[in-house]
Write a protein that holds these residues in place. Structure first.
Motif, PDB file in Angstrom:
ATOM      1  N   LEU A 235      15.136   4.447  43.140  1.00  0.00           N
ATOM      2  CA  LEU A 235      14.730   5.249  44.531  1.00  0.00           C
ATOM      3  C   LEU A 235      13.637   5.219  44.643  1.00  0.00           C
ATOM      4  CD1 LEU A 235      15.745   7.147  46.760  1.00  0.00           C
ATOM      5  CD2 LEU A 235      15.419   9.021  45.282  1.00  0.00           C
ATOM      6  N   CYS A 236      12.524   5.380  43.778  1.00  0.00           N
ATOM      7  CA  CYS A 236      11.360   5.363  44.256  1.00  0.00           C
ATOM      8  C   CYS A 236      10.604   4.030  44.210  1.00  0.00           C
ATOM      9  CB  CYS A 236      10.400   6.259  42.807  1.00  0.00           C
ATOM     10  SG  CYS A 236      10.817   8.087  42.775  1.00  0.00           S
ATOM     11  N   GLU A 237      11.291   3.065  43.610  1.00  0.00           N
ATOM     12  CA  GLU A 237      10.661   1.783  43.697  1.00  0.00           C
ATOM     13  C   GLU A 237      11.074   1.019  45.186  1.00  0.00           C
ATOM     14  OE1 GLU A 237      10.230  -2.401  40.937  1.00  0.00           O
ATOM     15  OE2 GLU A 237      12.210  -1.145  40.892  1.00  0.00           O
ATOM     16  N   ALA A 238      12.108   1.545  45.516  1.00  0.00           N
ATOM     17  CA  ALA A 238      12.807   1.034  46.729  1.00  0.00           C
ATOM     18  C   ALA A 238      11.873   1.626  48.034  1.00  0.00           C
ATOM     19  CB  ALA A 238      14.244   1.317  46.731  1.00  0.00           C
ATOM     20  N   GLU A 239      11.805   2.908  47.988  1.00  0.00           N
ATOM     21  CA  GLU A 239      11.398   3.834  49.114  1.00  0.00           C
ATOM     22  C   GLU A 239       9.884   3.742  49.311  1.00  0.00           C
ATOM     23  OE1 GLU A 239      13.387   4.809  51.600  1.00  0.00           O
ATOM     24  OE2 GLU A 239      15.119   4.300  50.592  1.00  0.00           O
ATOM     25  N   LEU A 240       9.041   3.891  48.127  1.00  0.00           N
ATOM     26  CA  LEU A 240       7.623   4.263  48.254  1.00  0.00           C
ATOM     27  C   LEU A 240       6.902   2.642  47.926  1.00  0.00           C
ATOM     28  CD1 LEU A 240       7.594   7.165  46.065  1.00  0.00           C
ATOM     29  CD2 LEU A 240       7.796   7.229  48.393  1.00  0.00           C
ATOM     30  N   ASP A 241       5.803   2.658  48.683  1.00  0.00           N
ATOM     31  CA  ASP A 241       4.911   1.690  48.877  1.00  0.00           C
ATOM     32  C   ASP A 241       3.598   2.082  47.760  1.00  0.00           C
ATOM     33  OD1 ASP A 241       2.786   0.082  49.019  1.00  0.00           O
ATOM     34  OD2 ASP A 241       3.180  -0.599  51.288  1.00  0.00           O
ATOM     35  N   TYR A 242       3.571   1.847  46.372  1.00  0.00           N
ATOM     36  CA  TYR A 242       2.779   2.527  45.577  1.00  0.00           C
ATOM     37  C   TYR A 242       1.352   1.939  45.720  1.00  0.00           C
ATOM     38  CZ  TYR A 242       6.083   4.689  42.636  1.00  0.00           C
ATOM     39  OH  TYR A 242       7.154   5.633  42.298  1.00  0.00           O
ATOM     40  N   GLY A 243       1.230   0.681  46.365  1.00  0.00           N
ATOM     41  CA  GLY A 243       0.007   0.212  46.632  1.00  0.00           C
ATOM     42  C   GLY A 243      -0.752   0.982  47.733  1.00  0.00           C
ATOM     43  N   ARG A 244       0.078   1.276  48.737  1.00  0.00           N
ATOM     44  CA  ARG A 244      -0.442   2.113  49.930  1.00  0.00           C
ATOM     45  C   ARG A 244      -0.713   3.487  49.393  1.00  0.00           C
ATOM     46  NH1 ARG A 244       3.262   2.017  54.882  1.00  0.00           N
ATOM     47  NH2 ARG A 244       4.621   2.821  53.347  1.00  0.00           N
ATOM     48  N   GLY A 245       0.004   4.095  48.602  1.00  0.00           N
ATOM     49  CA  GLY A 245       0.004   5.550  48.103  1.00  0.00           C
ATOM     50  C   GLY A 245       0.909   6.432  48.833  1.00  0.00           C
ATOM     51  N   ASP A 246       2.232   6.161  48.806  1.00  0.00           N
ATOM     52  CA  ASP A 246       3.198   6.918  49.299  1.00  0.00           C
ATOM     53  C   ASP A 246       3.997   7.958  48.521  1.00  0.00           C
ATOM     54  OD1 ASP A 246       3.022   5.110  51.423  1.00  0.00           O
ATOM     55  OD2 ASP A 246       5.090   4.292  51.036  1.00  0.00           O
ATOM     56  N   ASP A 247       4.433   9.076  48.762  1.00  0.00           N
ATOM     57  CA  ASP A 247       4.829  10.084  48.126  1.00  0.00           C
ATOM     58  C   ASP A 247       6.368  10.415  48.695  1.00  0.00           C
ATOM     59  OD1 ASP A 247       3.182  10.816  46.021  1.00  0.00           O
ATOM     60  OD2 ASP A 247       2.194  12.387  47.202  1.00  0.00           O
ATOM     61  N   LEU A 248       7.206  11.015  47.884  1.00  0.00           N
ATOM     62  CA  LEU A 248       8.505  11.483  48.330  1.00  0.00           C
ATOM     63  C   LEU A 248       8.505  13.082  48.294  1.00  0.00           C
ATOM     64  CD1 LEU A 248      11.187  10.019  48.871  1.00  0.00           C
ATOM     65  CD2 LEU A 248      11.959  10.775  46.431  1.00  0.00           C
ATOM     66  N   LEU A 249       9.022  13.498  49.654  1.00  0.00           N
ATOM     67  CA  LEU A 249       9.033  14.932  49.882  1.00  0.00           C
ATOM     68  C   LEU A 249      10.478  15.294  49.557  1.00  0.00           C
ATOM     69  CD1 LEU A 249       7.939  17.711  50.732  1.00  0.00           C
ATOM     70  CD2 LEU A 249       8.651  17.052  53.296  1.00  0.00           C
ATOM     71  N   GLN A 250      10.799  16.092  48.729  1.00  0.00           N
ATOM     72  CA  GLN A 250      12.064  16.939  48.412  1.00  0.00           C
ATOM     73  C   GLN A 250      11.811  18.190  48.512  1.00  0.00           C
ATOM     74  OE1 GLN A 250      11.803  15.363  44.166  1.00  0.00           O
ATOM     75  NE2 GLN A 250      13.822  14.638  44.515  1.00  0.00           N
ATOM     76  N   ILE A 251      13.101  18.499  49.330  1.00  0.00           N
ATOM     77  CA  ILE A 251      13.307  19.781  49.765  1.00  0.00           C
ATOM     78  C   ILE A 251      14.838  20.377  49.099  1.00  0.00           C
ATOM     79  CG2 ILE A 251      13.865  21.709  51.654  1.00  0.00           C
ATOM     80  CD1 ILE A 251      11.066  20.341  52.062  1.00  0.00           C
ATOM     81  N   GLY A 252      14.894  21.545  48.461  1.00  0.00           N
ATOM     82  CA  GLY A 252      15.867  22.100  47.979  1.00  0.00           C
ATOM     83  C   GLY A 252      15.992  23.681  47.701  1.00  0.00           C
ATOM     84  N   LYS A 253      16.693  24.228  46.995  1.00  0.00           N
ATOM     85  CA  LYS A 253      16.907  25.507  46.530  1.00  0.00           C
ATOM     86  C   LYS A 253      17.180  25.986  45.290  1.00  0.00           C
ATOM     87  CE  LYS A 253      19.373  27.006  50.869  1.00  0.00           C
ATOM     88  NZ  LYS A 253      20.747  27.504  51.623  1.00  0.00           N
ATOM     89  N   ILE A 254      16.584  27.057  44.730  1.00  0.00           N
ATOM     90  CA  ILE A 254      16.929  27.576  43.666  1.00  0.00           C
ATOM     91  C   ILE A 254      17.799  28.865  44.020  1.00  0.00           C
ATOM     92  CG2 ILE A 254      14.776  28.935  43.495  1.00  0.00           C
ATOM     93  CD1 ILE A 254      15.263  28.945  40.484  1.00  0.00           C
ATOM     94  N   ASP A 255      18.918  28.746  43.483  1.00  0.00           N
ATOM     95  CA  ASP A 255      20.184  29.780  43.694  1.00  0.00           C
ATOM     96  C   ASP A 255      20.847  30.144  42.448  1.00  0.00           C
ATOM     97  OD1 ASP A 255      21.621  27.524  43.177  1.00  0.00           O
ATOM     98  OD2 ASP A 255      22.314  27.509  45.449  1.00  0.00           O
ATOM     99  N   MET A 256      21.684  30.781  42.439  1.00  0.00           N
ATOM    100  CA  MET A 256      22.615  31.178  41.332  1.00  0.00           C
ATOM    101  C   MET A 256      22.994  30.013  40.250  1.00  0.00           C
ATOM    102  SD  MET A 256      22.465  34.544  40.909  1.00  0.00           S
ATOM    103  CE  MET A 256      23.399  34.667  39.610  1.00  0.00           C
ATOM    104  N   ARG A 257      23.598  28.825  41.044  1.00  0.00           N
ATOM    105  CA  ARG A 257      23.936  27.706  40.460  1.00  0.00           C
ATOM    106  C   ARG A 257      22.679  27.035  39.687  1.00  0.00           C
ATOM    107  NH1 ARG A 257      26.216  24.019  44.631  1.00  0.00           N
ATOM    108  NH2 ARG A 257      24.423  25.050  45.923  1.00  0.00           N
TER     109      ARG A 257
END
Length: 309
Positions: A235-257
């Motif tokens: 996923l990271c290799e496909a979506e991010l341009d490491y030469g340019r310096g990209d980051d992935l923003l992840q959003i989620g939750k901490i809940d009972m599960r």
């Protein structure tokens, strides 16, 4: 807990020969000398990782406003007392559904070379997040993470709930997108992303991200630690341009599960501790929490309590 106020300041075991100190909003919880000593410990860990290269954002700035919305976890060697790892979580104020909430940003983790590979991620991320979750009466808490490291992308996807991108079967909802927009609009300085960085909302990719104080953290794909599950690496290799310096923003939750998953990792379900923890979670979810939430009239509780004060 600290005697100064209502903020968390506690010490817990962190594995063989290690202890962790967790401090919520240290600029508010600690006096000036104790705060300076804690930040000195954080900088000492950073020097073992970055050498003479320095970071200029977040807790490293020493800014009291920043440290008043930070949760610091510092791990110490119990024999020498030396700091060997830290995590700086940030509480980011956003609006969702007409209410002000805090998003817990997972922030920066650093570990000294001698303790790497020892499973400290579970303490630096999971334990602190679960403690804050319980501290907030086990109400679901939104989390965010910005990284180009596949190992971290996978850890976030496997630890938390409703994580997008990265978690199989989870698609970005309107809430995910709304939070992402506000975080990039108001809080990019909290994780060292410059104003000139772009944001691809369709892929949740921050482009040219390493220009706002986090410059020395930029890695190539080969340098970035990999996850044991190759899906996250791909996923990271496909979506991010490491030469340019990209980051992935992840959003989620901490809940009972998510809390149950964390406890299952640190206390196997077939052990006595795991069984007790699982029963406690079920009891809290089905009996105690509804009563606690109902008795607290300072917060809204879904359709059963319409006011928001």
């Amino acid at each position: 807990m600290s005697g100064r106020a209502r903020y968390i300041d506690t010490t817990l075991p962190a594995g063989k020969g290690l202890r962790s100190r967790i401090v919520e909003r240290p600029a508010l919880a600690l006096d000036a000398d104790a705060l300076a000593a804690l930040i000195a410990d954080v900088r000492a860990v950073a020097r073992t990782t970055l050498g003479e290269n320095e970071l200029e954002y977040g807790v490293f700035s020493g800014d009291r406003e920043t440290l008043s919305r930070t949760v610091l976890t510092v791990v110490y060697d119990t024999r020498t007392g030396q700091p060997v790892a830290f995590n700086a979580l940030a509480l980011l104020a956003v609006s969702l559904g007409g209410r002000r909430i805090d998003v817990l940003h997972l922030g920066l983790v650093m570990t000294s070379p001698q303790v790497r590979g020892g499973g400290l991620s579970a303490v630096l991320y999971g334990l602190t997040c679960v403690l804050l979750f319980v501290r907030r009466q086990c109400r679901p808490l939104w989390i965010s993470s910005v990284t180009q490291v596949p190992a971290v992308v996978g850890m976030v996807a496997e630890t938390f709930s409703e994580v997008s991108p990265g978690q199989a079967g989870t698609r970005a909802s309107f809430q995910h997108r709304l939070l992402a927009r506000q975080i990039l609009r108001d809080w990019r300085h909290a994780f060292g992303v410059g104003l000139e960085a772009g944001f691809d909302e369709d892929r949740f990719v921050i482009t040219d991200a390493y220009t706002g104080g986090s410059d020395n953290l930029k890695k190539t794909f080969d340098q970035a630690p990999k996850h044991r599950d190759g899906r996250y690496n791909a996923l990271c290799e496909a979506e991010l341009d490491y030469g340019r310096g990209d980051d992935l923003l992840q959003i989620g939750k901490i809940d009972m599960r998510a809390a149950a998953r964390y406890l299952a990792k640190v206390a196997p379900p077939d052990s006595v501790t795991g069984l007790v923890a699982s029963l406690a979670l079920v009891l809290a979810q089905t009996a105690i929490l509804p009563l606690v939430h109902w008795m607290d009239d300072t917060q809204a509780w879904g359709s059963l309590r319409p006011w928001t004060r």
